[in-house]
Design a protein around this motif. Sequence first.
Motif, PDB file in Angstrom:
ATOM      1  N   TRP A  47      42.340  35.601  47.289  1.00  0.00           N
ATOM      2  CA  TRP A  47      42.008  36.227  46.000  1.00  0.00           C
ATOM      3  C   TRP A  47      40.613  35.823  45.590  1.00  0.00           C
ATOM      4  N   PRO A  48      39.813  36.748  45.022  1.00  0.00           N
ATOM      5  CA  PRO A  48      39.955  38.205  45.001  1.00  0.00           C
ATOM      6  C   PRO A  48      38.987  38.792  46.016  1.00  0.00           C
ATOM      7  N   GLN A 174      47.478  29.471  36.996  1.00  0.00           N
ATOM      8  CA  GLN A 174      48.551  30.228  37.619  1.00  0.00           C
ATOM      9  C   GLN A 174      49.706  30.441  36.656  1.00  0.00           C
ATOM     10  N   TYR A 177      48.954  33.426  34.321  1.00  0.00           N
ATOM     11  CA  TYR A 177      49.304  34.755  34.835  1.00  0.00           C
ATOM     12  C   TYR A 177      50.739  35.103  34.481  1.00  0.00           C
ATOM     13  N   PHE A 181      49.995  38.108  31.741  1.00  0.00           N
ATOM     14  CA  PHE A 181      49.334  38.744  32.877  1.00  0.00           C
ATOM     15  C   PHE A 181      48.237  39.706  32.429  1.00  0.00           C
ATOM     16  N   ILE A 185      44.110  39.334  33.551  1.00  0.00           N
ATOM     17  CA  ILE A 185      43.300  40.211  34.391  1.00  0.00           C
ATOM     18  C   ILE A 185      42.258  40.992  33.593  1.00  0.00           C
ATOM     19  N   TRP A 223      40.608  33.411  31.464  1.00  0.00           N
ATOM     20  CA  TRP A 223      39.452  33.107  32.297  1.00  0.00           C
ATOM     21  C   TRP A 223      38.165  33.175  31.473  1.00  0.00           C
ATOM     22  N   MET A 257      42.632  44.980  39.151  1.00  0.00           N
ATOM     23  CA  MET A 257      43.056  43.608  39.471  1.00  0.00           C
ATOM     24  C   MET A 257      44.565  43.421  39.456  1.00  0.00           C
ATOM     25  N   SER A 261      46.101  40.198  41.598  1.00  0.00           N
ATOM     26  CA  SER A 261      46.619  39.136  40.738  1.00  0.00           C
ATOM     27  C   SER A 261      48.141  39.071  40.745  1.00  0.00           C
ATOM     28  N   TYR A 264      50.192  36.182  42.252  1.00  0.00           N
ATOM     29  CA  TYR A 264      50.545  35.002  41.466  1.00  0.00           C
ATOM     30  C   TYR A 264      51.892  35.147  40.755  1.00  0.00           C
TER      31      TYR A 264
END
Length: 353
Positions: A47-48, A174, A177, A181, A185, A223, A257, A261, A264
Amino acid sequence: MAPSPFRTEGHRMTLIIEHTIQTGGHRTFYLAAGPESGPPVILCHGWPELSISWRHQLDCLGNLGFRAMAPDMRGYGRSTVYGRHEDYALEHIVGDMVGLADALGIEKAVWVGHDWGAPAVWSIASHHPDRCLGVANLCVPYATLERGLEACLPLLDRETYPEDEFPYGQWDYQRFYEENFTRAIAPFDANPYNAVKALFRKGVPGADRRKWRTAHTRKEGGWFGGAKQAPDLPRDDDVVGEGELRTYAESLTRNGMFGPSSWYMNHQSNAAYAETAVNGGRLEMPVLFLAAAYDYTCDCITSHLAEPMRPLCPNLTEHTIESGHWMAQEKPAEVNAALVRWLARDVSAAWPR
């Protein structure tokens, strides 16, 4: 078939050719270098990334006479993109790779992985050892992430990440996510070019692990400090060129994404799949593990992350590369040297004749 526009610097360069193959309902795009009759080496990205993440290794191995192949993994690039989280469980990804080998008439291969490609390769080795001449993985050791996030938590460096303050340590991102989620992303989908440009950076010796970004993802709301999109940072020429960077960004812009993603989002099903490994999960084939000295997410230097691997791999070679996480791109000469040395010494039966 078409020649790839990506080249590596050096005195000799092998032609890297683009291919697409259909296996059942799944389409796999892959790059290949070296003679079709050469011993097969299949390289699985994480990833990614994309198949081009292995451009330096494709060139090196192809020149030596191996048939080196790097697929776009499920959800990436020009391979099939699926619309449900559960479509990205490791059991399906292993099926893609075994299906690719079957379609190409490959009985056994050397498998190489990095990042999420490593759990895929570990799972191929533990569920289909008869398809493996040897396995080599970068950054993510065996008996960790392919067994689910919960398997990684007891291996944390608790001096650096006290449990009351950092319950998930550097694996905090992680968990984010799983909890949010859509928010996780969003900054990638908002500006894929800036996102991958910000991610693909060389290792920093002596970084403060307590301040490492992946340990603060939930607290910061996502992020990049919770920003709506990634900052516009200068490109790190030591890791990625402008051409490769734009290819990464174009792929993520086209596909989004969600797929990458969603890898995960299958920790529980991956853990259940790991329980079905043959031989109790013991890997008898030659195994190479390359740790990154300055990878503070997949930390194999101060944490216990690599310890479960050792008793399960009796034919194990370990080597540390002075690099960050994007090892194959940041330090290609060192990675190639370690990989070729291991192939010549421990997997000599697969050496080109």
